[in-house]
Design a protein around this motif. Structure first.
Motif, PDB file in Angstrom:
ATOM      1  N   PRO A  78       0.832  -1.203   0.000  1.00 36.72           N
ATOM      2  CA  PRO A  78       0.000   0.000   0.000  1.00 36.72           C
ATOM      3  C   PRO A  78       0.866   1.251   0.000  1.00 36.72           C
ATOM      4  N   LYS A  79       0.422   2.280  -0.718  1.00 37.50           N
ATOM      5  CA  LYS A  79       1.228   3.502  -0.819  1.00 37.50           C
ATOM      6  C   LYS A  79       0.333   4.672  -1.164  1.00 37.50           C
ATOM      7  N   LEU A  80       0.733   5.861  -0.800  1.00 43.37           N
ATOM      8  CA  LEU A  80      -0.002   7.055  -1.230  1.00 43.37           C
ATOM      9  C   LEU A  80       0.920   8.119  -1.815  1.00 43.37           C
ATOM     10  N   CYS A  81       2.040   8.357  -1.163  1.00 44.29           N
ATOM     11  CA  CYS A  81       2.856   9.484  -1.633  1.00 44.29           C
ATOM     12  C   CYS A  81       3.869   9.071  -2.694  1.00 44.29           C
ATOM     13  N   ALA A  82       3.995   7.797  -2.984  1.00 44.59           N
ATOM     14  CA  ALA A  82       4.984   7.357  -3.970  1.00 44.59           C
ATOM     15  C   ALA A  82       4.314   7.067  -5.307  1.00 44.59           C
ATOM     16  N   THR A  83       5.017   7.342  -6.388  1.00 45.91           N
ATOM     17  CA  THR A  83       4.575   6.969  -7.726  1.00 45.91           C
ATOM     18  C   THR A  83       5.826   6.929  -8.594  1.00 45.91           C
ATOM     19  N   ASP A  84       5.853   6.054  -9.588  1.00 48.21           N
ATOM     20  CA  ASP A  84       7.139   5.800 -10.239  1.00 48.21           C
ATOM     21  C   ASP A  84       7.607   6.869 -11.223  1.00 48.21           C
ATOM     22  N   MET A  85       6.817   7.932 -11.407  1.00 49.19           N
ATOM     23  CA  MET A  85       7.292   9.021 -12.260  1.00 49.19           C
ATOM     24  C   MET A  85       8.306   9.909 -11.532  1.00 49.19           C
ATOM     25  N   MET A  86       8.340   9.808 -10.193  1.00 46.63           N
ATOM     26  CA  MET A  86       9.331  10.645  -9.512  1.00 46.63           C
ATOM     27  C   MET A  86       9.946   9.955  -8.300  1.00 46.63           C
ATOM     28  N   ASP A  87      10.987  10.603  -7.761  1.00 53.47           N
ATOM     29  CA  ASP A  87      11.718  10.010  -6.648  1.00 53.47           C
ATOM     30  C   ASP A  87      10.836   9.901  -5.409  1.00 53.47           C
ATOM     31  N   ALA A  88      11.123   8.896  -4.584  1.00 51.51           N
ATOM     32  CA  ALA A  88      10.333   8.671  -3.374  1.00 51.51           C
ATOM     33  C   ALA A  88      10.519   9.829  -2.409  1.00 51.51           C
ATOM     34  N   PHE A  89       9.512  10.010  -1.561  1.00 51.88           N
ATOM     35  CA  PHE A  89       9.496  11.161  -0.682  1.00 51.88           C
ATOM     36  C   PHE A  89       9.342  10.698   0.765  1.00 51.88           C
ATOM     37  N   GLY A  90       8.589   9.599   0.953  1.00 52.47           N
ATOM     38  CA  GLY A  90       8.503   9.003   2.282  1.00 52.47           C
ATOM     39  C   GLY A  90       7.708   9.790   3.285  1.00 52.47           C
ATOM     40  N   SER A  91       6.560  10.336   2.891  1.00 55.97           N
ATOM     41  CA  SER A  91       5.825  11.156   3.855  1.00 55.97           C
ATOM     42  C   SER A  91       4.567  10.492   4.403  1.00 55.97           C
ATOM     43  N   CYS A  92       3.970   9.547   3.699  1.00 53.63           N
ATOM     44  CA  CYS A  92       2.658   9.060   4.152  1.00 53.63           C
ATOM     45  C   CYS A  92       2.757   7.912   5.152  1.00 53.63           C
ATOM     46  N   ARG A  93       3.823   7.188   5.117  1.00 49.75           N
ATOM     47  CA  ARG A  93       4.064   6.071   6.050  1.00 49.75           C
ATOM     48  C   ARG A  93       3.077   4.922   5.871  1.00 49.75           C
ATOM     49  N   LEU A  94       2.449   4.871   4.738  1.00 47.91           N
ATOM     50  CA  LEU A  94       1.510   3.772   4.504  1.00 47.91           C
ATOM     51  C   LEU A  94       2.257   2.529   4.013  1.00 47.91           C
ATOM     52  N   CYS A  95       3.431   2.734   3.473  1.00 47.13           N
ATOM     53  CA  CYS A  95       4.128   1.661   2.775  1.00 47.13           C
ATOM     54  C   CYS A  95       5.117   0.928   3.677  1.00 47.13           C
ATOM     55  N   CYS A  99       0.776  21.530 -18.124  1.00 49.21           N
ATOM     56  CA  CYS A  99       1.256  20.313 -18.774  1.00 49.21           C
ATOM     57  C   CYS A  99       0.456  19.091 -18.324  1.00 49.21           C
ATOM     58  N   GLY A 100      -0.167  19.193 -17.166  1.00 52.05           N
ATOM     59  CA  GLY A 100      -0.992  18.082 -16.690  1.00 52.05           C
ATOM     60  C   GLY A 100      -0.251  17.067 -15.832  1.00 52.05           C
ATOM     61  N   ALA A 101       1.044  17.263 -15.608  1.00 53.70           N
ATOM     62  CA  ALA A 101       1.800  16.258 -14.844  1.00 53.70           C
ATOM     63  C   ALA A 101       1.264  16.129 -13.426  1.00 53.70           C
ATOM     64  N   CYS A 102       0.850  17.254 -12.832  1.00 49.46           N
ATOM     65  CA  CYS A 102       0.342  17.200 -11.455  1.00 49.46           C
ATOM     66  C   CYS A 102      -1.004  16.497 -11.415  1.00 49.46           C
ATOM     67  N   VAL A 103      -1.812  16.730 -12.445  1.00 47.55           N
ATOM     68  CA  VAL A 103      -3.128  16.092 -12.498  1.00 47.55           C
ATOM     69  C   VAL A 103      -2.932  14.581 -12.589  1.00 47.55           C
ATOM     70  N   GLN A 104      -1.947  14.214 -13.390  1.00 50.16           N
ATOM     71  CA  GLN A 104      -1.621  12.815 -13.562  1.00 50.16           C
ATOM     72  C   GLN A 104      -1.154  12.186 -12.255  1.00 50.16           C
ATOM     73  N   ALA A 105      -0.382  12.970 -11.504  1.00 48.88           N
ATOM     74  CA  ALA A 105       0.238  12.432 -10.290  1.00 48.88           C
ATOM     75  C   ALA A 105      -0.733  12.371  -9.121  1.00 48.88           C
ATOM     76  N   CYS A 106      -1.741  13.195  -9.128  1.00 48.93           N
ATOM     77  CA  CYS A 106      -2.612  13.309  -7.954  1.00 48.93           C
ATOM     78  C   CYS A 106      -3.389  12.012  -7.720  1.00 48.93           C
ATOM     79  N   PRO A 107      -3.277  11.459  -6.518  1.00 49.04           N
ATOM     80  CA  PRO A 107      -3.952  10.189  -6.262  1.00 49.04           C
ATOM     81  C   PRO A 107      -5.443  10.352  -5.978  1.00 49.04           C
ATOM     82  N   THR A 108      -5.887  11.584  -5.767  1.00 49.45           N
ATOM     83  CA  THR A 108      -7.288  11.825  -5.411  1.00 49.45           C
ATOM     84  C   THR A 108      -7.954  12.668  -6.486  1.00 49.45           C
ATOM     85  N   ALA A 109      -9.158  13.175  -6.169  1.00 47.02           N
ATOM     86  CA  ALA A 109      -9.865  14.021  -7.127  1.00 47.02           C
ATOM     87  C   ALA A 109      -9.504  15.482  -6.953  1.00 47.02           C
TER      88      ALA A 109
END
Ligand code: SF4
Ligand code: SF4
Ligand code: SF4
Ligand code: FES
Lengths: 88, 953
Positions: free
Chosen positions: B49-66, B214-224
């Motif tokens: 399980p993960k929320l703040c990570a996605t493979d388009m960018m470097d890990a950040f480690g903030s949500c602690r779900l993973c 460019c839409g990159a943030c829209v793409q990255a956003c895990p929510t609505a």
């Protein structure tokens, strides 16, 4: 500002080849014109040179004339098109 | 068909060669060193399980779900930030981990509106997914406490919305904007619970911020929180098809996500090798033109362009056109007709057009709009290297140490590649970024942009590229920076010596040409040293190089530089033309120049002609045909009478509008095949409606020679794909042409063109894309060219003498006008003007330096009259020091600007590519549009009248 376009273009090409090593200049121009100029354009160039109106032409272009291909047969004899083949 | 779901591995792939083996939940996995535990687990098929990570960018480690447990280590490290190690034993699921995750989710959900059923992201929301994945069943904190609900939505961007009440502050959007796009428009403000995402400053919204949509943030956003407005309006898509953007030469791959026949959104495709999951505002959002009300869907004819259009059946329109072609040829000779193919159309469409002209019209009067942009690239690279194409793939930039950009504005013209370039320029922790040299009269964005600053900006005077490039060569040769080993091994040594002696001449030194280029000599020397000695150096160039009277010479000069320094034939180096339109490369490859058959083979070559003659059953003319400017000249002279023009607006895009319109007026037949009644159609008497790239199958070839599939996602609204329309016309003039599918056209291309020999639709489906040459020598294509030697054998050095353009400033026209483009608009703007993108650029503006403006009493926003030797137009002024004193700059996206009334008919000596980039002008205050603009507006209205079809009897 209507320039004589054909002459202008030929001279422009000559300008590029002016910096080429000696001996390769006119040949460069001739090759270029043979490669890229449609027969209509080459015919106009020949008409001009044949009638002696050469004052504005670069000497390199004049030197190239013997190596420039003179368009011979009209297009209708040089090529065919699919419709003709079907008609005949 | 179903929705393509791409796997999110959580963190980017590691490029390390060394591998590491570990066990995750009892499964042994072997992955490259540096891989995160999260990614390794995904490789083994285990989704942590993960929320703040996605493979388009470097890990950040903030949500602690993973979180995970590692045998022999204390605590519960985040799997996204923990790298693998040899022999590790990892568990991703146990009671302790379950409890931690539930706790994390509970906190998130207690601050999140529970309107899932009516949320636009319902079914496409990672928060929802994770609540399910961790088995969240209750939330103990209650929903009444302090929260972020009820915050106002930001609807300022035309294509997506920002609903802060749904934000979980994972900062994926911020990192996407920074790392992927490189714009740094978003920030996290506040701390802890109060933290909020915002665009720009407190007073900004998305639109007023630096955001380029460019839409990159829209793409990255895990929510609505960041969501496409189209999804809000239409709903989530149910199936998707992978296709290729039809806007620029980057050639980004997208998933067209559909609901039935309705396009919901375009989502950049991670497997796309040109874009690697990124996009720009045009390809991602500017699709509205395809369904715009201005689109013409029925064929139309008229006897003369002064009459109103008559809507007719396809049969009637095609019959009318075919008869005129035959009549004109009978009356004026076979050479009196021709065709123009488009760099916006597919390879297959272009191939069919040139075939119709050569085998059906029986002449070689076929040209392409690439004439007006990149024909010098063809000439220059062919003469020096033996092939007319860029040498690298885009990935190559990742290994570049020195980037030299000349006459290109990548952030506006090639935005997705620019993002990749910027990433390399910024470098990453522990790895220094690449150095940057920019040669451009204008201070383009790349010169100074967040975390990037050019090491050298050589702001030369427009039209002096050759002088500058030769001066760089002078420094390299005279300071002993030549890579002699490379030159001896790979190039013609005699020619090199001749060239070296030529450039070493004192008159080519930076000091000697300083008065011509306007650039301090010392700066030029430093740039030359950096290019020659800074490691892997790559040159990227654009229309600022080609669209000059010495365009071809400049391309040759660039090629010389790369050879002299050995920067050819491996990753990280090379010479890369950045192509304007999406299929410039392809339309050139497909034989749409009058002197060349497909694969850049001269028409006078008997063996090549025979291949086609045999297949087509005709005798081909061995003489070159007319090029576009020659066609207009011949039309004015009266020997050229009929033109088929596909997908191209020559009247708006070509220089010296008055000469072009005189040529078009003189035609007896002008067939315009396009989506819209474009400016050229003002003079047309046959209009054949075209199809958009969403409505056809085919291929585009991008600037890295990559052949990408274009896939049909909806039926053509006009009834036919463009190649079918050409085929109908070809049949009507008596040709035997019966392709059932574009794959059959590609088969013919492969059979006749050695560099395409192995290309098939099956191979493209299998590989996603291939880069030509693709044949027995390179069965899967060639990402990098000239690896073991130049295509022509040995590299050829050619002397490059600077010749000043005849378009010079003088007392009457003291300023130099240069032209360019901007991000949100595309080419003549026919498409982008018909989308939400107009909010960013509703008119063309003339950039002028404060000093020049003041002298002439011009204030920001004033109308000014812009005059050149060719004509005059009016345009609004924008005062800025981006341009140097003495230089003015404009774009050409809007027809009423009529910027090409100003440009002259000067052109490149070798290819007749027009000299857009330099025009001597004068400006003066004015009250508004000129008479010509007003007349033109009237003529356009007149010529666009349409009489509906008479009711069927
Ligand atoms: S759309 Fe692109 S530029 Fe705008 S904020 Fe999002 S990532 Fe940044
Ligand atoms: S807007 Fe979306 S991506 Fe950005 S922080 Fe909020 S939830 Fe995360
Ligand atoms: S960079 Fe070019 S190809 Fe990619 S999305 Fe933008 S316009 Fe399309
Ligand atoms: S996904 Fe690893 S900490 Fe958020």
């Amino acid at each position: 500002m209507e320039r004589d376009k054909l002459v202008y273009m030929a001279n422009q090409i000559a300008k590029f080849f002016e910096s080429a090593p000696e001996g390769a200049r006119s040949q460069g121009v001739a090759d270029h014109i043979n490669k890229f100029w449609e027969p209509r354009m080459r015919t106009q160039l020949f008409e001009r040179v044949d009638s002696g109106r050469t004052e504005d032409l670069s000497p390199i272009v004049l030197g190239a004339m013997p190596s420039i291909r003179r368009p011979a047969a009209p297009l209708e004899e040089r090529a065919s098109k699919q419709a003709d083949e079907h008609a005949s | 068909m179903s929705l393509i779901q791409e796997i999110d591995y959580g963190t980017p792939a590691s490029t390390a060669e060394k591998t590491v083996t570990l066990t995750i939940d009892g499964n042994e996995v072997t992955v490259p060193e540096g891989t995160s535990l999260m990614r390794a687990a995904m490789d083994a098929g285990i989704q942590v399980p993960k929320l703040c990570a996605t493979d388009m960018m470097d890990a950040f480690g903030s949500c602690r779900l993973c979180v995970v447990e590692i045998e022999g280590r204390n605590g519960t490290p985040a799997s996204c930030t923990t790298p693998v190690a040899e022999g590790m034993k990892v568990s991703t699921q146990n009671e302790r981990l379950k409890k931690i995750r539930k706790g994390v989710m509970e906190l998130y959900i207690s601050d999140h509106p529970l309107d899932c059923l009516t949320c636009a992201a319902n079914g496409d929301c990672e928060l929802q997914d994770m609540a399910g994945a961790v088995g969240l069943r209750e939330v103990r904190y209650g929903y009444e406490g302090e929260n972020h609900l009820g915050k106002e939505k930001d609807l300022s961007n035309p294509y997506f919305q920002f609903d802060p009440s749904k934000c979980i502050v994972c900062s994926r959007c911020v990192r996407a904007c920074n790392e992927v796009q490189g714009t740094f428009a978003l920030t996290v403000s506040g701390r802890g619970f109060d933290s909020l995402i915002s665009a720009g400053t407190d007073y900004d919204n998305f639109f007023s911020s630096e955001c380029v949509s460019c839409g990159a943030c829209v793409q990255a956003c895990p929510t609505a929180t960041l969501e496409e407005k189209a999804v809000v309006e239409i709903g989530t898509p149910e199936h998707s098809v992978v296709t290729t953007c039809a806007y620029c030469g980057v050639g980004c791959s997208f998933k067209a996500e559909m609901r039935g026949e309705e396009l919901v959104r375009m989502v950049p495709y991670k497997d796309g090798k040109a874009n690697r999951g990124h996009s720009c505002v045009k390809g991602r959002f500017a699709l509205g033109y395809a369904t715009h009300k201005d689109r013409i869907l029925n064929p139309m004819i008229r006897d003369h362009y002064s009459q109103p259009w008559r809507e007719v059946s396809w049969d009637e329109a095609i019959g009318f056109a075919a008869k005129k072609i035959k009549d004109i040829q009978a009356k004026y000779g076979r050479g009196s007709v021709g065709g123009i193919s488009s760099s916006r159309c597919t390879n297959e469409e272009v191939y069919v057009v040139q075939k119709m002209v050569r085998a059906g019209f029986g002449n070689n009067n076929i040209d392409t709009c690439a004439r007006v942009c990149h024909s010098p690239t063809g000439y220059g690279l062919n003469s020096t290297y033996g092939t007319s194409a860029g040498t690298q793939d885009f990935d190559s930039v990742e290994d570049t140490d020195v980037i030299l950009v000349i006459g290109a504005n990548p952030t506006d013209g090639h935005p997705v590649f620019a993002s990749r370039m910027k990433k390399r320029l910024r470098g990453k922790p522990g790895e220094e970024g690449a150095k940057l040299i920019v040669i451009d009269p204008r201070r383009i964005d790349l010169v100074k942009t967040p975390h990037i600053e050019a090491d050298h900006h050589l702001a030369l005077k427009p039209g002096t590229n050759v002088a500058m490039l030769t001066a760089l060569a002078h420094v390299i040769v005279t300071e002993g920076l030549v890579n002699e080993e490379f030159v001896r091994e790979r190039c013609e040594w005699d020619e090199f010596q001749d060239w070296a002696a030529f450039v070493a001449d004192e008159r080519h030194s930076p000091e000697a040409v300083e008065s011509v280029t306007g650039v301090p000599a010392e700066e030029v020397r430093k740039a030359a040293r950096l290019y020659a000695t800074g490691g892997n150096a790559a040159i990227y160039y654009g229309l600022g190089v080609t669209e000059h009277s010495q365009g071809s010479t400049s391309v040759i000069a660039i090629a010389n530089l790369a050879m002299a320094t050995g920067n050819i034939g491996r990753r990280g180096v090379g010479v890369n033309p950045l192509r304007g339109q999406n299929n410039v490369q392809g339309s050139c490859d497909m034989g749409s120049f009058p002197h060349e058959l497909p694969g850049y083979r001269h028409i006078s070559n008997d063996a090549v002609r025979e291949t086609f003659e045999e297949l087509w059953g005709v005798k081909l003319d061995n003489e070159p045909g007319l090029r576009i400017p020659n066609m207009f000249d011949a039309a004015v002279e009266g020997t050229f009478k009929g033109l088929y023009c596909q997908g191209e607006d020559i009247l708006q895009s070509d220089p010296d509008t008055k000469h072009v319109s005189a040529g078009l007026e003189a035609l007896e037949l002008l067939i315009v095949h396009d989506l819209f009644l474009n400016e050229t159609a003002n003079y047309a008497n046959v209009f054949l409606p075209g199809s958009s790239f969403l409505e056809k199958n085919g291929t585009f070839t991008n600037a890295e020679r990559r052949i990408n599939r274009v896939r049909k996602v909806m039926a053509p609204k006009n009834g036919y794909e463009d190649w079918e329309v050409t085929q109908l016309l070809a049949q009507a003039i008596g040709m035997d042409m019966n392709y059932a599918h574009p794959s059959e056209i590609m088969a013919e291309i492969a059979a006749t063109t050695p560099s395409f020999a192995n290309v098939t639709y099956d191979l493209l489906d299998e590989k996603g894309s291939v880069q030509w040459p693709c044949n027995d020598q390179f069965p899967e294509g060639a990402p990098i060219m000239h690896v073991d030697g130049f295509m022509r054998g040995r590299g050829k050095f050619i002397r490059t003498e600077y010749v000043a353009t005849d378009e010079r400033t003088g007392p009457r026209f003291p300023l130099l006008l240069t032209t360019g483009r901007i991000l949100s608009q595309y080419n003549v703007g026919a498409q982008t003007r018909r989308t939400g993108n107009v909010v960013w650029h509703d008119q063309d503006l003339l950039e002028i330096h404060p000093h020049d403006a003041e002298q002439r009493g011009v204030r920001d926003g004033d109308w000014v009259k812009l005059q050149s030797r060719a004509g005059e137009t009016s345009i609004k002024a924008k005062i800025t020091d981006r341009v140097a004193p003495g230089v003015v700059y404009t774009t050409f996206h809007h027809p009423m600007t009529q910027a090409n009334v100003i440009t002259t008919d000067f052109s490149d000596w070798a290819t007749n590519c027009p000299e857009y980039k330099v025009t001597a002008v004068q400006i003066s205050p004015s009250n508004g549009p000129t008479d010509w603009q007003e007349d033109y507006r009237e003529l356009t209205m007149e010529s666009r009248r349409i009489m509906p079809a008479e009711a069927a009897e």
